[in-house]
Motif scaffolding. Structure first.
Motif, mmCIF file in Angstrom:
data_model
loop_
_atom_site.group_PDB
_atom_site.id
_atom_site.type_symbol
_atom_site.label_atom_id
_atom_site.label_comp_id
_atom_site.label_asym_id
_atom_site.label_seq_id
_atom_site.Cartn_x
_atom_site.Cartn_y
_atom_site.Cartn_z
ATOM 1 N N GLY A 115 47.286 -22.202 -3.021
ATOM 2 C CA GLY A 115 46.900 -21.749 -4.350
ATOM 3 C C GLY A 115 46.512 -20.287 -4.386
ATOM 4 N N GLU A 116 45.817 -19.833 -3.356
ATOM 5 C CA GLU A 116 45.433 -18.419 -3.301
ATOM 6 C C GLU A 116 46.668 -17.538 -3.169
ATOM 7 O OE1 GLU A 116 42.313 -15.491 -0.919
ATOM 8 O OE2 GLU A 116 42.242 -17.672 -0.641
ATOM 9 N N SER A 117 47.614 -17.968 -2.347
ATOM 10 C CA SER A 117 48.868 -17.223 -2.199
ATOM 11 C C SER A 117 49.632 -17.193 -3.518
ATOM 12 C CB SER A 117 49.724 -17.860 -1.110
ATOM 13 O OG SER A 117 50.969 -17.219 -0.997
ATOM 14 N N ALA A 118 49.651 -18.337 -4.211
ATOM 15 C CA ALA A 118 50.341 -18.403 -5.501
ATOM 16 C C ALA A 118 49.687 -17.477 -6.521
ATOM 17 C CB ALA A 118 50.334 -19.844 -6.018
ATOM 18 N N TRP A 119 48.363 -17.414 -6.494
ATOM 19 C CA TRP A 119 47.654 -16.527 -7.427
ATOM 20 C C TRP A 119 48.052 -15.071 -7.197
ATOM 21 C CZ3 TRP A 119 44.088 -12.597 -6.433
ATOM 22 C CH2 TRP A 119 43.417 -12.086 -7.548
ATOM 23 N N GLU A 120 48.099 -14.656 -5.937
ATOM 24 C CA GLU A 120 48.486 -13.276 -5.636
ATOM 25 C C GLU A 120 49.904 -12.977 -6.127
ATOM 26 O OE1 GLU A 120 47.957 -12.198 -1.579
ATOM 27 O OE2 GLU A 120 45.894 -12.939 -1.473
ATOM 28 N N ARG A 121 50.756 -13.983 -6.066
ATOM 29 C CA ARG A 121 52.157 -13.799 -6.455
ATOM 30 C C ARG A 121 52.362 -13.895 -7.969
ATOM 31 N NH1 ARG A 121 53.687 -17.885 -4.114
ATOM 32 N NH2 ARG A 121 54.275 -19.321 -5.781
ATOM 33 N N LEU A 122 51.649 -14.818 -8.623
ATOM 34 C CA LEU A 122 51.929 -15.149 -10.023
ATOM 35 C C LEU A 122 51.069 -14.391 -11.024
ATOM 36 C CD1 LEU A 122 52.338 -19.011 -9.569
ATOM 37 C CD2 LEU A 122 54.142 -17.305 -9.856
ATOM 38 N N PRO A 124 50.287 -11.124 -11.179
ATOM 39 C CA PRO A 124 50.955 -9.914 -11.682
ATOM 40 C C PRO A 124 52.099 -10.214 -12.648
ATOM 41 C CG PRO A 124 50.606 -9.761 -9.310
ATOM 42 C CD PRO A 124 50.290 -11.168 -9.704
ATOM 43 N N LYS A 125 52.657 -11.415 -12.559
ATOM 44 C CA LYS A 125 53.748 -11.810 -13.464
ATOM 45 C C LYS A 125 53.227 -12.470 -14.743
ATOM 46 C CE LYS A 125 56.810 -12.798 -9.534
ATOM 47 N NZ LYS A 125 57.606 -13.855 -8.854
ATOM 48 N N ASN A 126 51.888 -12.647 -14.818
ATOM 49 C CA ASN A 126 51.285 -13.299 -15.979
ATOM 50 C C ASN A 126 51.849 -14.714 -16.156
ATOM 51 O OD1 ASN A 126 49.537 -13.316 -18.264
ATOM 52 N ND2 ASN A 126 51.275 -12.875 -19.612
ATOM 53 N N ASP A 127 52.083 -15.403 -15.051
ATOM 54 C CA ASP A 127 52.778 -16.691 -15.067
ATOM 55 C C ASP A 127 51.787 -17.853 -14.976
ATOM 56 O OD1 ASP A 127 54.515 -18.802 -14.893
ATOM 57 O OD2 ASP A 127 55.495 -18.136 -13.036
ATOM 58 N N GLY A 394 32.869 -11.102 -27.868
ATOM 59 C CA GLY A 394 33.614 -10.524 -28.978
ATOM 60 C C GLY A 394 34.935 -9.918 -28.580
ATOM 61 N N VAL A 395 35.492 -10.337 -27.435
ATOM 62 C CA VAL A 395 36.782 -9.828 -26.976
ATOM 63 C C VAL A 395 37.705 -11.005 -26.683
ATOM 64 C CG1 VAL A 395 35.825 -7.694 -26.033
ATOM 65 C CG2 VAL A 395 36.011 -9.713 -24.571
ATOM 66 N N THR A 396 39.007 -10.765 -26.789
ATOM 67 C CA THR A 396 39.997 -11.791 -26.506
ATOM 68 C C THR A 396 41.016 -11.246 -25.512
ATOM 69 O OG1 THR A 396 39.761 -12.737 -28.735
ATOM 70 C CG2 THR A 396 41.725 -13.356 -27.473
ATOM 71 N N PRO A 397 41.202 -11.905 -24.372
ATOM 72 C CA PRO A 397 42.193 -11.436 -23.390
ATOM 73 C C PRO A 397 43.582 -11.358 -24.013
ATOM 74 C CG PRO A 397 40.762 -13.081 -22.403
ATOM 75 C CD PRO A 397 40.457 -13.074 -23.866
ATOM 76 N N LYS A 398 44.312 -10.315 -23.648
ATOM 77 C CA LYS A 398 45.646 -10.126 -24.226
ATOM 78 C C LYS A 398 46.680 -11.028 -23.577
ATOM 79 C CE LYS A 398 47.067 -6.196 -21.242
ATOM 80 N NZ LYS A 398 45.905 -6.244 -20.335
ATOM 81 N N ASP A 399 46.374 -11.552 -22.381
ATOM 82 C CA ASP A 399 47.320 -12.419 -21.683
ATOM 83 C C ASP A 399 46.557 -13.230 -20.640
ATOM 84 O OD1 ASP A 399 46.779 -10.613 -19.627
ATOM 85 O OD2 ASP A 399 48.658 -9.514 -19.879
ATOM 86 N N VAL A 404 42.488 -16.279 -18.152
ATOM 87 C CA VAL A 404 42.241 -17.430 -17.305
ATOM 88 C C VAL A 404 42.686 -17.236 -15.863
ATOM 89 C CG1 VAL A 404 44.434 -18.574 -17.838
ATOM 90 C CG2 VAL A 404 42.408 -19.946 -17.315
ATOM 91 N N MET A 405 43.619 -16.319 -15.610
ATOM 92 C CA MET A 405 44.130 -16.104 -14.250
ATOM 93 C C MET A 405 43.485 -14.918 -13.539
ATOM 94 S SD MET A 405 48.241 -16.765 -14.578
ATOM 95 C CE MET A 405 48.525 -16.522 -12.812
ATOM 96 N N GLN A 406 42.495 -14.285 -14.139
ATOM 97 C CA GLN A 406 41.992 -13.033 -13.569
ATOM 98 C C GLN A 406 41.275 -13.220 -12.233
ATOM 99 O OE1 GLN A 406 38.026 -11.469 -15.323
ATOM 100 N NE2 GLN A 406 39.067 -12.433 -17.055
ATOM 101 N N ASP A 407 40.688 -14.387 -11.998
ATOM 102 C CA ASP A 407 39.945 -14.635 -10.764
ATOM 103 C C ASP A 407 40.737 -15.524 -9.825
ATOM 104 O OD1 ASP A 407 37.329 -13.349 -11.330
ATOM 105 O OD2 ASP A 407 37.261 -14.813 -12.952
#
Length: 507
Positions: A115-122, A124-127, A394-399, A404-407
């Motif tokens: 999962g950690e490897s997938a996070w590093e890969r996915l 940046p693709k916003n996947d 008062g902010v909304t993530p653009k992607d 949800v994938m930032q961490d």
């Protein structure tokens, strides 16, 4: 087996197990720094294989027999002895670990590495769609672990207790509620006053090589021993202890943002100072390791926020920064001080200022409890995340990448980890108040570049004690009080009232 012989066997067994565990740490560090992408699958299998061996050792029934044989030895040594502390924690951990099936432990370790490897890969693709199965699988495994370990109120408690022994969602929620209410009030008053301070001075051009050189200078001054550690780059900064004399710090650089790498380096250096301060002759036993992740975070957040964002710190380091970076050469001290403390509600937790940071944690705390209980489905997580960000900041993530994938945490299965960040901030403020009472004017020391008194105090009060005390007991021993958000609330109120020219809050 005679009591002394049983204790010596337990200690030797635990040291050998710790050597295997730190080998996993080394493999994980390499995966996060230098391992080629095509090697990540094999790395996950290596970690899974070692985890199976470690789990077998952790749940060895001979450990339970040896612990029982040592009970008289513990009574003879006394409740405050190293022997009693080690046996108490060994027994607690053995009981927990023995409830987790080996196949579940191995499957979780393998899934976390994948999962950690997938996070590093996915990321940046916003996947998010591609990442979703990894989170689903890990959440399912953690629910199985919670059911196996057991809990009184909610499954989340079984996860939180792993990182912060003795704590439950119900025990930390009042601390978080008090801090959230005070933070929201302060944010509202800043907004009414006319917004935020400019951080433009730290978002100019900063060559990464110079950033690294400056960070190493500061880390050395703080007390980090580069003969017993190193610093490298990674996708998600972390610190890990490979063993006595080997502590690894990682960071990441952006050439248009001084604050991200610098405060990240100071943060991870705070972790590393704790690791380097643990008693090496107790390696492999509870007396030779950190008390909890919350206590660990108290060390990193103390150095990052209460030291490196202080006026005294920049009084000393601005001339060095001006020499290192053209962007700082005409900067005034107060302008830099304002810039590194500017309040800017934003989407990214690791970029958050000291005031808004905890709001990010409160959101994740709520979401994780709902995920573990099943009241929130993983498919609903992106929308719930965005709604929570808007409600709190008062902010909304653009992607998804900035939402949800930032961490990396959920991709690594670290449910229950996030609360330790806010607990660390709470503990840090209490520790700093206690240090001031004993040491005097710390701000004046920072202005001279003298960090040795503070580090020495932390070493004596916290580092050298290892895990002899549970977090709440350690906080009480060091500060005279149980964990309480009031010290952090007071710090934030004083700091931002002064920075933004606010009217003091009526009591």
């Amino acid at each position: 087996m005679p009591p002394r012989e049983a204790y010596d066997w337990l200690r030797a067994h635990s040291v050998d197990t710790a050597r295997l565990e730190t080998t996993v740490s080394l493999l994980s560090w390499d995966q996060g720094t230098y391992a080629p992408p095509l090697g990540h699958h094999h790395r996950a299998e290596q970690i899974a294989t070692l985890t199976r061996i470690i789990h077998t050792r952790r749940t060895d029934p001979r450990r339970a027999d040896a612990i029982h044989a040592c009970l008289g030895l513990a009574r003879e040594a006394g409740p405050d002895s190293d022997i009693s502390a080690n046996l108490r924690i060994w027994q607690r951990e053995h009981e927990r670990q023995s409830r987790i099936p080996e196949d579940l432990a191995v499957a979780t370790a393998r899934a976390a590495a994948q999962g950690e490897s997938a996070w590093e890969r996915l990321r940046p693709k916003n996947d998010w769609k591609g990442f979703l199965p990894y989170v689903e699988h890990l959440l399912r495994l953690r629910r199985e672990e919670a059911d196996a370990v057991g809990y009184e109120r909610e499954p989340y408690d079984a996860m939180l207790d792993k990182y912060e022994p003795g704590e439950t969602a119900a025990s930390v929620a009042p601390l978080f509620d008090a801090l959230q209410s005070a933070s929201a009030d302060l944010l509202g008053r800043i907004a009414q006053r006319g917004g935020t301070r400019s951080a433009e001075v730290v978002t100019r051009h900063f060559p990464p090589k110079e950033q690294e050189r400056f960070a190493r200078h500061v880390m050395t001054d703080m007390g980090f021993d580069f003969m017993g550690g190193r610093m490298d780059t990674t996708a998600h900064p972390f610190c890990t202890r490979i063993g006595p004399g080997d502590v690894r710090v990682t960071t990441r650089y952006r050439d248009n943002d001084f604050a991200e790498a610098f405060f990240g380096c100071v943060h991870e250096c705070g972790h590393a100072l704790y690791e380097q301060g643990l008693p090496g002759d107790h390696f492999g036993t509870p007396c030779g390791r950190s008390a909890s992740l919350g206590i660990h975070e108290s060390q990193s957040r103390l150095w990052e926020n209460l030291v490196a964002r202080s006026h005294g710190f920049w009084t000393h380091y601005l001339p060095f920064a001006a020499y290192a970076f053209e962007a700082f050469r005409s900067a005034l001290l107060n302008k830099v001080y304002y810039a590194v403390n500017a309040v800017h509600p934003g989407c990214i937790r690791t970029d958050a200022d000291e005031l808004t940071y905890n709001m990010h944690i409160f959101l994740r705390f709520d979401l994780e409890r709902r995920l573990m209980s099943g009241s929130l489905d993983v498919h609903e997580l992106p929308d719930a995340f965005n709604e929570g960000m808007y409600a709190l900041l008062g902010v909304t993530p653009k992607d998804s990448a900035s939402g949800v994938m930032q961490d990396v945490h959920w991709g690594a299965g670290l449910f229950g980890y996030f609360p330790t960040y806010a607990l660390g901030n709470i503990y840090a403020a209490q520790f700093m108040d206690a240090a001031r009472r004993e040491l005097g004017d710390l701000e004046a020391m920072f202005a001279r570049g003298d960090f040795a008194p503070l580090l020495g105090w932390l070493r004596t009060a916290i580092h050298t004690k290892g895990a002899r005390l549970d977090p709440r007991d350690l906080v009480r021993e060091v500060t005279g009080n149980a964990p309480d958000a009031s010290a952090l609330i007071s710090h934030l109120e004083h700091k931002y009232t002064e920075l933004y020219g606010l009217r003091p809050k009526r009591s």
